[in-house]
Design a protein around this motif. Structure first.
Motif, PDB file in Angstrom:
ATOM      1  N   ALA A  60       0.343   4.994   3.239  1.00  0.00           N
ATOM      2  CA  ALA A  60       0.464   4.247   1.737  1.00  0.00           C
ATOM      3  C   ALA A  60       1.750   4.395   1.341  1.00  0.00           C
ATOM      4  O   ALA A  60       2.552   3.667   0.745  1.00  0.00           O
ATOM      5  N   ASP A  61       2.311   5.775   1.359  1.00  0.00           N
ATOM      6  CA  ASP A  61       3.796   6.140   1.012  1.00  0.00           C
ATOM      7  C   ASP A  61       4.654   5.438   1.777  1.00  0.00           C
ATOM      8  O   ASP A  61       5.627   5.164   1.231  1.00  0.00           O
TER       9      ASP A  61
ATOM     10  N   ILE B 158       4.525   2.385   3.300  1.00  0.00           N
ATOM     11  CA  ILE B 158       4.581   1.078   2.674  1.00  0.00           C
ATOM     12  C   ILE B 158       5.323   0.948   1.364  1.00  0.00           C
ATOM     13  O   ILE B 158       6.177  -0.020   0.758  1.00  0.00           O
ATOM     14  N   ASP B 159       5.149   2.210   0.398  1.00  0.00           N
ATOM     15  CA  ASP B 159       5.795   1.933  -0.701  1.00  0.00           C
ATOM     16  C   ASP B 159       7.236   2.338  -0.574  1.00  0.00           C
ATOM     17  O   ASP B 159       8.011   1.268  -1.119  1.00  0.00           O
TER      18      ASP B 159
ATOM     19  N   PRO C 218      -1.242  -0.476   0.179  1.00  0.00           N
ATOM     20  CA  PRO C 218      -1.130   0.949  -0.181  1.00  0.00           C
ATOM     21  C   PRO C 218      -2.434   1.717  -0.956  1.00  0.00           C
ATOM     22  O   PRO C 218      -2.737   2.640  -0.657  1.00  0.00           O
TER      23      PRO C 218
ATOM     24  N   ARG D 253      -5.238   4.215   0.156  1.00  0.00           N
ATOM     25  CA  ARG D 253      -5.479   5.300  -0.771  1.00  0.00           C
ATOM     26  C   ARG D 253      -6.977   5.513  -1.035  1.00  0.00           C
ATOM     27  O   ARG D 253      -7.791   6.662  -1.019  1.00  0.00           O
TER      28      ARG D 253
END
Length: 258
Positions: free
Chosen positions: A136-137, A139-140, A178, A182
């Protein structure tokens, strides 16, 4: 809408298919992973896009994509698409967890459960949760393409040696994915003592060589659910037998052996 209304194929008693994380109603079938035509020959098979996937909408809060919330979505969909009689439910990975939570909440809505490639649970879940958060991080910071280039979460089971590989993007918008990851990181199945109360006939299908969907999860579920049985695929030939195995199970879920 949290979950798309879905499409239906076949005729007969209702069955519902719940896809895995990052996928959509037909994507896993088109890839060659699964082929549910044997099921839809005797069932009215309902396929739908989970919350945030495919044509379904979703927000930017991890809680929306936890397994209990997805289970509640499934029950809401069944109220519209298959009211009345209990249904057979087939789910892969995230979809398998979805139908477990739905069945725990409303067991009378289900005639049988087919848990396909169940994800990491309990003791193995912490490592997977960390991987989901890291993805997720990623992709951010760098976009969805970076995640896809890394091949994160691509199944590596030898049973998939003959399956086609998708070149299409993940079936979730980059702004949402993301949060889907999560939500998955926050999720786990309930304690074994809770699952042991679920008396619905269950078939568990696992494949080897996939750390995100280990055989150990299938074994734990088969040992915990009181009426479950386990089948493991290690080769493409064994994987190709799954549609017939599932169809036979749905015809007689109370049989002692397949």
């Amino acid at each position: 809408m949290p979950a798309s209304p879905g499409t239906k194929t076949g005729r007969g008693p209702a069955a519902i298919w719940a896809h895995g994380l990052g996928s959509s109603a037909y994507r896993q079938e088109l890839s060659g992973e699964f082929d549910w035509r044997a099921v839809s020959s005797t069932r009215r098979l309902i396929r739908y896009d989970a919350r945030g996937h495919g044509r379904s909408t979703g927000g930017t809060a991890a809680h929306e994509y936890t397994w209990p919330e997805l289970g509640a979505d499934l029950l809401g969909l069944l109220d519209v698409a298959a009211p009345g009689d209990p249904v057979d439910a087939i789910g892969a990975s995230m979809g398998a967890a979805t139908i477990v939570y739905a069945a725990l909440a409303q067991p009378d809505r289900f005639r049988s459960l087919v848990l396909v490639t169940p994800p990491t649970i309990w003791g193995t879940r912490r490592v997977m949760a960390t991987e989901r958060l890291e993805a997720a991080d990623l992709i951010d910071r760098h976009g969805l393409a970076a995640f896809e280039r890394g091949g994160v979460d691509e199944p590596i089971s030898p049973a998939l040696a003959d399956a086609r590989r998708f070149v299409a993007p993940i079936a979730v918008r980059a702004s949402i994915f993301p949060w889907v990851l999560r939500g998955a990181a926050e999720s786990d199945l309930p304690a074994p003592s809770v699952l042991a109360s679920l008396g619905i006939p269950a078939l568990v299908l696992s494949w080897t060589g996939d750390h995100a969907h280990p055989v150990s999860s299938g074994e734990l579920l088969a040992d915990t659910l009181p009426t479950a049985r386990l089948t493991v695929a290690d080769t493409p030939h064994q994987l190709r037998s799954w549609p017939q195995v599932v169809a036979a199970f749905l015809d007689n879920p109370f049989a002692t052996a397949l």
